[in-house]
Design a protein around this motif. Structure first.
Motif, mmCIF file in Angstrom:
data_model
loop_
_atom_site.group_PDB
_atom_site.id
_atom_site.type_symbol
_atom_site.label_atom_id
_atom_site.label_comp_id
_atom_site.label_asym_id
_atom_site.label_seq_id
_atom_site.Cartn_x
_atom_site.Cartn_y
_atom_site.Cartn_z
ATOM 1 N N GLU A 261 113.451 -8.352 88.535
ATOM 2 C CA GLU A 261 113.943 -9.716 88.745
ATOM 3 C C GLU A 261 114.159 -10.441 87.415
ATOM 4 O O GLU A 261 115.047 -11.283 87.293
ATOM 5 C CB GLU A 261 112.962 -10.510 89.615
ATOM 6 N N PHE A 262 113.349 -10.105 86.420
ATOM 7 C CA PHE A 262 113.437 -10.819 85.145
ATOM 8 C C PHE A 262 114.751 -10.535 84.425
ATOM 9 O O PHE A 262 115.379 -11.448 83.882
ATOM 10 C CB PHE A 262 112.249 -10.463 84.246
ATOM 11 N N SER A 263 115.186 -9.270 84.422
ATOM 12 C CA SER A 263 116.453 -8.951 83.757
ATOM 13 C C SER A 263 117.631 -9.556 84.519
ATOM 14 O O SER A 263 118.621 -9.979 83.907
ATOM 15 C CB SER A 263 116.627 -7.441 83.613
ATOM 16 N N ALA A 264 117.516 -9.614 85.851
ATOM 17 C CA ALA A 264 118.581 -10.223 86.646
ATOM 18 C C ALA A 264 118.699 -11.709 86.337
ATOM 19 O O ALA A 264 119.796 -12.232 86.103
ATOM 20 C CB ALA A 264 118.301 -10.010 88.141
ATOM 21 N N VAL A 265 117.581 -12.390 86.314
ATOM 22 C CA VAL A 265 117.597 -13.825 86.007
ATOM 23 C C VAL A 265 118.103 -14.069 84.590
ATOM 24 O O VAL A 265 118.881 -15.004 84.349
ATOM 25 C CB VAL A 265 116.192 -14.426 86.209
ATOM 26 N N ALA A 266 117.696 -13.228 83.652
ATOM 27 C CA ALA A 266 118.162 -13.381 82.266
ATOM 28 C C ALA A 266 119.685 -13.303 82.187
ATOM 29 O O ALA A 266 120.326 -14.103 81.487
ATOM 30 C CB ALA A 266 117.527 -12.314 81.380
ATOM 31 N N LEU A 267 120.280 -12.355 82.913
ATOM 32 C CA LEU A 267 121.748 -12.232 82.900
ATOM 33 C C LEU A 267 122.414 -13.457 83.513
ATOM 34 O O LEU A 267 123.449 -13.922 83.016
ATOM 35 C CB LEU A 267 122.171 -10.968 83.655
ATOM 36 N N LEU A 268 121.833 -14.000 84.562
ATOM 37 C CA LEU A 268 122.412 -15.207 85.162
ATOM 38 C C LEU A 268 122.219 -16.425 84.264
ATOM 39 O O LEU A 268 123.082 -17.319 84.224
ATOM 40 C CB LEU A 268 121.817 -15.452 86.546
ATOM 41 N N GLN A 269 121.129 -16.461 83.516
ATOM 42 C CA GLN A 269 120.960 -17.531 82.526
ATOM 43 C C GLN A 269 122.086 -17.469 81.494
ATOM 44 O O GLN A 269 122.667 -18.499 81.120
ATOM 45 C CB GLN A 269 119.604 -17.401 81.831
ATOM 46 N N THR B 87 107.335 -17.131 91.144
ATOM 47 C CA THR B 87 108.055 -17.435 92.381
ATOM 48 C C THR B 87 108.313 -18.931 92.515
ATOM 49 O O THR B 87 109.401 -19.344 92.915
ATOM 50 C CB THR B 87 107.285 -16.922 93.619
ATOM 51 N N ASN B 88 107.325 -19.739 92.164
ATOM 52 C CA ASN B 88 107.516 -21.191 92.244
ATOM 53 C C ASN B 88 108.612 -21.650 91.291
ATOM 54 O O ASN B 88 109.439 -22.504 91.625
ATOM 55 C CB ASN B 88 106.211 -21.920 91.924
ATOM 56 N N CYS B 89 108.609 -21.082 90.097
ATOM 57 C CA CYS B 89 109.597 -21.428 89.081
ATOM 58 C C CYS B 89 111.004 -21.023 89.531
ATOM 59 O O CYS B 89 111.960 -21.788 89.406
ATOM 60 C CB CYS B 89 109.220 -20.710 87.792
ATOM 61 N N LEU B 90 111.106 -19.818 90.076
ATOM 62 C CA LEU B 90 112.398 -19.308 90.525
ATOM 63 C C LEU B 90 112.917 -20.101 91.722
ATOM 64 O O LEU B 90 114.072 -20.549 91.735
ATOM 65 C CB LEU B 90 112.257 -17.833 90.895
ATOM 66 N N HIS B 91 112.078 -20.279 92.723
ATOM 67 C CA HIS B 91 112.515 -20.936 93.960
ATOM 68 C C HIS B 91 112.852 -22.409 93.752
ATOM 69 O O HIS B 91 113.682 -22.969 94.486
ATOM 70 C CB HIS B 91 111.438 -20.806 95.035
ATOM 71 N N SER B 92 112.217 -23.036 92.781
ATOM 72 C CA SER B 92 112.500 -24.450 92.505
ATOM 73 C C SER B 92 113.692 -24.632 91.575
ATOM 74 O O SER B 92 114.018 -25.751 91.184
ATOM 75 C CB SER B 92 111.269 -25.124 91.896
ATOM 76 N N LYS B 93 114.348 -23.515 91.236
ATOM 77 C CA LYS B 93 115.585 -23.508 90.441
ATOM 78 C C LYS B 93 115.376 -24.004 89.011
ATOM 79 O O LYS B 93 116.280 -24.553 88.391
ATOM 80 C CB LYS B 93 116.690 -24.308 91.138
ATOM 81 N N LYS B 94 114.177 -23.778 88.489
ATOM 82 C CA LYS B 94 113.916 -24.123 87.091
ATOM 83 C C LYS B 94 114.458 -23.057 86.142
ATOM 84 O O LYS B 94 114.713 -23.340 84.973
ATOM 85 C CB LYS B 94 112.408 -24.292 86.862
ATOM 86 N N MET B 95 114.635 -21.833 86.647
ATOM 87 C CA MET B 95 115.123 -20.741 85.825
ATOM 88 C C MET B 95 116.644 -20.669 85.825
ATOM 89 O O MET B 95 117.288 -20.536 84.791
ATOM 90 C CB MET B 95 114.560 -19.407 86.320
ATOM 91 N N ILE B 96 117.219 -20.720 87.014
ATOM 92 C CA ILE B 96 118.673 -20.652 87.198
ATOM 93 C C ILE B 96 119.055 -21.612 88.312
ATOM 94 O O ILE B 96 118.218 -21.996 89.135
ATOM 95 C CB ILE B 96 119.143 -19.213 87.536
ATOM 96 N N ASN B 97 120.319 -21.995 88.348
ATOM 97 C CA ASN B 97 120.746 -22.973 89.351
ATOM 98 C C ASN B 97 120.937 -22.332 90.724
ATOM 99 O O ASN B 97 120.815 -21.118 90.892
ATOM 100 C CB ASN B 97 122.003 -23.712 88.887
ATOM 101 N N ALA B 98 121.253 -23.156 91.712
ATOM 102 C CA ALA B 98 121.354 -22.685 93.097
ATOM 103 C C ALA B 98 122.434 -21.622 93.260
ATOM 104 O O ALA B 98 122.246 -20.643 93.998
ATOM 105 C CB ALA B 98 121.630 -23.871 94.024
ATOM 106 N N ALA B 99 123.559 -21.798 92.582
ATOM 107 C CA ALA B 99 124.649 -20.818 92.694
ATOM 108 C C ALA B 99 124.222 -19.466 92.131
ATOM 109 O O ALA B 99 124.518 -18.414 92.709
ATOM 110 C CB ALA B 99 125.894 -21.334 91.967
ATOM 111 N N SER B 100 123.516 -19.477 91.015
ATOM 112 C CA SER B 100 123.036 -18.233 90.409
ATOM 113 C C SER B 100 121.971 -17.577 91.270
ATOM 114 O O SER B 100 121.931 -16.348 91.408
ATOM 115 C CB SER B 100 122.476 -18.508 89.016
#
Length: 350
Positions: free
Chosen positions: A87-95, A248-261
């Motif tokens: 999940e971390f590499s996926a989120v990094a790419l969307l960032q 999970t809290n950070c991801l679900h609250s969209k602090k890492m990436i936005n809703a579209a990502s």
């Protein structure tokens, strides 16, 4: 008269509060009994955390830190979370896409031009959805990150045309890491520490390779044989249950990436039982409502289950693989939702 009404209202509130507290205590006791049973019959050795309405209801440890069965686990211990780390590499790419540094339909060759011609066909989206057609890692030849990259350069042909089939393999993941390194000019490990672990306050999370860390649970099998030491390859992640809850809290609250990502990385190849970069993700009107992911590495096993509408998160991290974390997490969900559940048994243990 008004005074009497206030007294009645206050009494009703106190009764409701006491009733809710009793119901919650009952559920916690049921979860505790479930976990003690699972430990007693030898199907779970690890840590468990249950969160409801953004509060930790239950956080406990069962069993031992390693095959010697000398030291008992505590909630501070960290476990290899296996595939959940993807999940971390996926989120990094969307960032990086949100920063305008890439698009998911960009081909791999745009960022790593020295790879063979197949890199002109494979997109970042393919890497996220495991539809690249890239053959799996030849682990017999791998000792470090350089070997992984050299292995990619030696691939002549793809197993299938990108986007037409699904093949869940680790070369997709390692290629994500290399692209992130090319775009950011820093190691993938440093990127994750700086832009994921730190902002999410995952204070004890660590990524391989590492040395001389304390509070690391060590995997072992039911014959009490300990797992081999990790290869010095970047990406394996060791977390506590609290670290994973923070994620999970950070991801679900969209602090890492936005809703579209967040919607984008939950998409999968259109065949049932296939995984997205988030494992299994369920959406309603493009809003994430459920998220589950499991992982295994050697004798480590991990499962994360979140019902976002119900504000429930269940995390089980173990270091003695017994194939029971799904049953246990299902039982915990049933307890929280006042449904019938079954206790696990010790059949079909590894």
């Amino acid at each position: 008269m008004k005074h009497s009404k206030c007294l009645i209202l206050n009494f009703a509130i106190m009764v409701l509060f006491a009733s809710n507290l009793f119901a919650q205590t009952k559920k916690i006791n049921q979860i505790d009994s479930l976990m003690k049973w699972s430990s007693k019959i030898g199907v779970f050795n690890g840590n468990v955390l249950v969160s409801k309405n953004n509060k930790i209801l239950y956080n406990a440890s069962f069993g031992f830190t390693d095959a010697t069965k000398t030291n008992k686990l505590t909630t501070d211990y960290r476990f290899n979370i296996g595939s959940i780390t993807k999940e971390f590499s996926a989120v990094a790419l969307l960032q990086l896409q949100e920063q305008g540094k890439l698009q998911l339909d960009d081909t791999v060759s745009k960022f790593i031009p020295e790879l063979p011609k197949w890199a002109n066909e494979v997109t970042i989206r393919d890497l996220l959805q495991y539809t690249s057609g890239i053959p799996n890692v030849n682990w017999k030849k791998i000792k470090n990150d350089k070997d992984l990259f050299d292995g990619l350069k030696q691939i002549d042909t793809l197993d299938f045309k990108p986007g037409t089939k699904y093949d869940y393999n680790n070369n997709n993941i390692f290629l994500r890491h290399f692209i992130i390194e090319r775009l950011t000019g820093m190691s993938y490990k440093l990127y994750v520490e700086k832009f994921i672990f730190e902002p999410c306050k995952m204070n004890t999370a660590i990524m391989t390779p590492f040395e001389n860390e304390k509070n690391i649970a060590k995997g072992f099998n039911n014959d009490f044989v300990q797992d081999k030491t990790d290869l010095p390859i970047t990406g394996g992640t060791y977390l506590s249950t609290v670290d994973l809850l923070q994620w999970t809290n950070c991801l679900h609250s969209k602090k890492m990436i936005n809703a579209a990502s967040l919607f984008e990385i939950g998409q999968q190849f259109k065949i049932e039982e296939m995984q997205s970069a988030l494992g299994k993700a369920e959406y309603k009107d493009k809003n994430l409502i459920a998220h589950s992911h499991d992982g295994r590495a050697g004798n480590y096993e991990a499962i994360l289950v979140s019902d976002i509408d119900e504000k429930i998160t269940i995390i089980l991290l173990g270091n003695n693989y017994n194939r029971k974390v799904f049953e246990i997490s299902d039982a915990i969900i049933a307890i929280l939702k006042n449904q019938k559940y079954s206790l696990p048994n010790n059949q079909n243990k590894k």
